[in-house]
Design a protein around this motif. Structure first.
Motif, PDB file in Angstrom:
ATOM      1  N   PRO A  15       0.810  -1.218   0.000  1.00 35.06           N
ATOM      2  CA  PRO A  15       0.000   0.000   0.000  1.00 35.06           C
ATOM      3  C   PRO A  15       0.847   1.274   0.000  1.00 35.06           C
ATOM      4  O   PRO A  15       1.822   1.386   0.737  1.00 35.06           O
ATOM      5  CB  PRO A  15      -0.807  -0.114   1.294  1.00 35.06           C
ATOM      6  N   ARG A  16       0.425   2.225  -0.835  1.00 30.87           N
ATOM      7  CA  ARG A  16       1.141   3.488  -0.973  1.00 30.87           C
ATOM      8  C   ARG A  16       0.138   4.642  -1.017  1.00 30.87           C
ATOM      9  O   ARG A  16      -0.879   4.564  -1.698  1.00 30.87           O
ATOM     10  CB  ARG A  16       1.977   3.517  -2.263  1.00 30.87           C
ATOM     11  N   ILE A  17       0.465   5.718  -0.314  1.00 26.35           N
ATOM     12  CA  ILE A  17      -0.331   6.951  -0.358  1.00 26.35           C
ATOM     13  C   ILE A  17       0.578   8.083  -0.803  1.00 26.35           C
ATOM     14  O   ILE A  17       1.676   8.259  -0.263  1.00 26.35           O
ATOM     15  CB  ILE A  17      -0.941   7.282   1.018  1.00 26.35           C
ATOM     16  N   VAL A  18       0.113   8.843  -1.776  1.00 23.95           N
ATOM     17  CA  VAL A  18       0.856  10.010  -2.266  1.00 23.95           C
ATOM     18  C   VAL A  18      -0.059  11.226  -2.161  1.00 23.95           C
ATOM     19  O   VAL A  18      -1.146  11.249  -2.742  1.00 23.95           O
ATOM     20  CB  VAL A  18       1.303   9.821  -3.737  1.00 23.95           C
ATOM     21  N   ASN A  19       0.376  12.221  -1.420  1.00 22.93           N
ATOM     22  CA  ASN A  19      -0.365  13.473  -1.292  1.00 22.93           C
ATOM     23  C   ASN A  19       0.293  14.532  -2.166  1.00 22.93           C
ATOM     24  O   ASN A  19       1.488  14.792  -2.025  1.00 22.93           O
ATOM     25  CB  ASN A  19      -0.382  13.938   0.166  1.00 22.93           C
ATOM     26  N   ALA A  64       3.457  14.461 -13.359  1.00 23.11           N
ATOM     27  CA  ALA A  64       2.922  13.236 -12.769  1.00 23.11           C
ATOM     28  C   ALA A  64       4.004  12.215 -12.464  1.00 23.11           C
ATOM     29  O   ALA A  64       3.774  11.288 -11.667  1.00 23.11           O
ATOM     30  CB  ALA A  64       1.887  12.618 -13.706  1.00 23.11           C
ATOM     31  N   ALA A  65       5.170  12.355 -13.066  1.00 23.00           N
ATOM     32  CA  ALA A  65       6.212  11.325 -12.930  1.00 23.00           C
ATOM     33  C   ALA A  65       6.590  11.071 -11.479  1.00 23.00           C
ATOM     34  O   ALA A  65       6.754   9.918 -11.065  1.00 23.00           O
ATOM     35  CB  ALA A  65       7.446  11.727 -13.742  1.00 23.00           C
ATOM     36  N   VAL A  66       6.720  12.119 -10.674  1.00 27.15           N
ATOM     37  CA  VAL A  66       7.118  11.926  -9.273  1.00 27.15           C
ATOM     38  C   VAL A  66       5.988  11.273  -8.481  1.00 27.15           C
ATOM     39  O   VAL A  66       6.234  10.475  -7.562  1.00 27.15           O
ATOM     40  CB  VAL A  66       7.559  13.259  -8.624  1.00 27.15           C
ATOM     41  N   LEU A  67       4.736  11.557  -8.829  1.00 26.27           N
ATOM     42  CA  LEU A  67       3.607  10.913  -8.161  1.00 26.27           C
ATOM     43  C   LEU A  67       3.655   9.405  -8.392  1.00 26.27           C
ATOM     44  O   LEU A  67       3.484   8.611  -7.458  1.00 26.27           O
ATOM     45  CB  LEU A  67       2.278  11.456  -8.695  1.00 26.27           C
ATOM     46  N   VAL A  68       3.893   9.034  -9.637  1.00 25.42           N
ATOM     47  CA  VAL A  68       3.914   7.619  -9.993  1.00 25.42           C
ATOM     48  C   VAL A  68       5.105   6.917  -9.359  1.00 25.42           C
ATOM     49  O   VAL A  68       5.004   5.772  -8.894  1.00 25.42           O
ATOM     50  CB  VAL A  68       3.906   7.465 -11.524  1.00 25.42           C
ATOM     51  N   ARG A  69       6.229   7.606  -9.309  1.00 25.73           N
ATOM     52  CA  ARG A  69       7.411   7.000  -8.683  1.00 25.73           C
ATOM     53  C   ARG A  69       7.138   6.699  -7.211  1.00 25.73           C
ATOM     54  O   ARG A  69       7.476   5.621  -6.709  1.00 25.73           O
ATOM     55  CB  ARG A  69       8.613   7.936  -8.822  1.00 25.73           C
ATOM     56  N   LEU A  70       6.517   7.636  -6.502  1.00 31.02           N
ATOM     57  CA  LEU A  70       6.214   7.421  -5.091  1.00 31.02           C
ATOM     58  C   LEU A  70       5.101   6.395  -4.901  1.00 31.02           C
ATOM     59  O   LEU A  70       5.045   5.705  -3.879  1.00 31.02           O
ATOM     60  CB  LEU A  70       5.822   8.743  -4.435  1.00 31.02           C
ATOM     61  N   ALA A  71       4.218   6.280  -5.883  1.00 28.10           N
ATOM     62  CA  ALA A  71       3.126   5.312  -5.802  1.00 28.10           C
ATOM     63  C   ALA A  71       3.602   3.886  -6.034  1.00 28.10           C
ATOM     64  O   ALA A  71       2.873   2.938  -5.711  1.00 28.10           O
ATOM     65  CB  ALA A  71       2.047   5.661  -6.825  1.00 28.10           C
TER      66      ALA A  71
END
Length: 255
Positions: free
Chosen positions: A147-151, A228-235
């Motif tokens: 599970p991953r949460i990105v704010n 969006a790239a950093v969101l996806v990396r953290l997700a």
């Protein structure tokens, strides 16, 4: 067929019918995830989902206004009924409070003259909405294998950058709504990370950068896909990935 072969990762991206959220949804779908687009307007949400399905993604839409708790609960119930679990939550839905004026140019957010109702509306979406959605889907995230949460925060929420009188943000107008809401969101991220660390849920804040979107009247210099790239990396972090962090595409951002 074994569970190992049938398990499919499911992601929810709020505010994903356009801009950075839609780009993140597309990139997650390209990685093979089932993606749920959360959108206040059901027609726009379904149009975005249909376009991404046409491109080959397993993408669905759900009506989701993060400021309406009953709508949030209904969306969580729909995801549970349809998929049974959730692996990724990207809290992307947000407002500037000043329409399509860039937060950097929003004269109506100068603290000494700001309308308190506007500040409340910004916090209602950018902070309280994140709490509402996160808490509603936490039971589903607890069923995930990773599970991953990105704010989705902003460089504008960095207290260090904003307080540097000789720094890159020195010329930006003071903000009593948008910037403080993003500061609060990064602080909230740390608290969720602190609570959920024991459950293996990694929680991080992301700053997409100055992206060309409706919220800044398309004055940004990055594409939604780049933001969006950093969101996806953290997700998609591995089990040994960071939690309670604040990141841009170039790495950690000062708080």
């Amino acid at each position: 067929m074994s569970e190992q072969n049938t398990y499919r990762q499911v992601a929810l991206v709020t505010g994903a019918n356009k801009g950075i959220g839609r780009a993140a949804a597309e990139q997650l779908a390209d990685l093979g995830m089932t993606v749920v687009i959360g959108a206040r307007d059901p027609r726009r949400g379904e149009e975005a989902a249909a376009a991404l399905r046409e491109a080959g993604g397993d993408v669905h839409a759900v009506t989701l206004d993060v400021t309406e708790e009953d709508v949030v609960r209904a969306a969580a119930a729909w995801i549970e009924e349809r998929f049974g679990h959730l692996d990724v939550l990207i809290n992307n839905a947000g407002i500037t409070g000043s329409g399509q004026v860039s937060p950097a140019d929003a004269t109506d957010q100068i603290p000494s003259g700001v309308d308190l109702d506007m500040v409340r509306s910004v916090f209602e979406t950018n902070v309280f909405g994140v709490i509402a959605v996160t808490n509603a889907v936490l039971p589903l995230l607890r069923r995930s294998r990773a599970p991953r949460i990105v704010n989705v925060s902003s460089h504008a929420g960095s207290l260090t950058l904003n307080s540097d009188l000789d720094g890159p943000f020195a010329a930006l107008l003071p903000s009593a709504a948008y910037s403080p809401s993003k500061s609060a969101l990064t602080a909230l991220t740390v608290q969720y990370a602190k609570e959920l660390r024991k459950d293996g849920i990694l929680v991080n804040a992301a700053a997409p950068g100055y992206v060309d979107t409706d919220s800044n009247n398309h004055t940004g210099f990055l594409t939604p896909a780049q933001g969006a790239a950093v969101l996806v990396r953290l997700a998609t972090l591995g089990a040994d990935g960071p939690t309670a962090g604040f990141f841009g595409e170039g790495g950690s951002i000062v708080w």
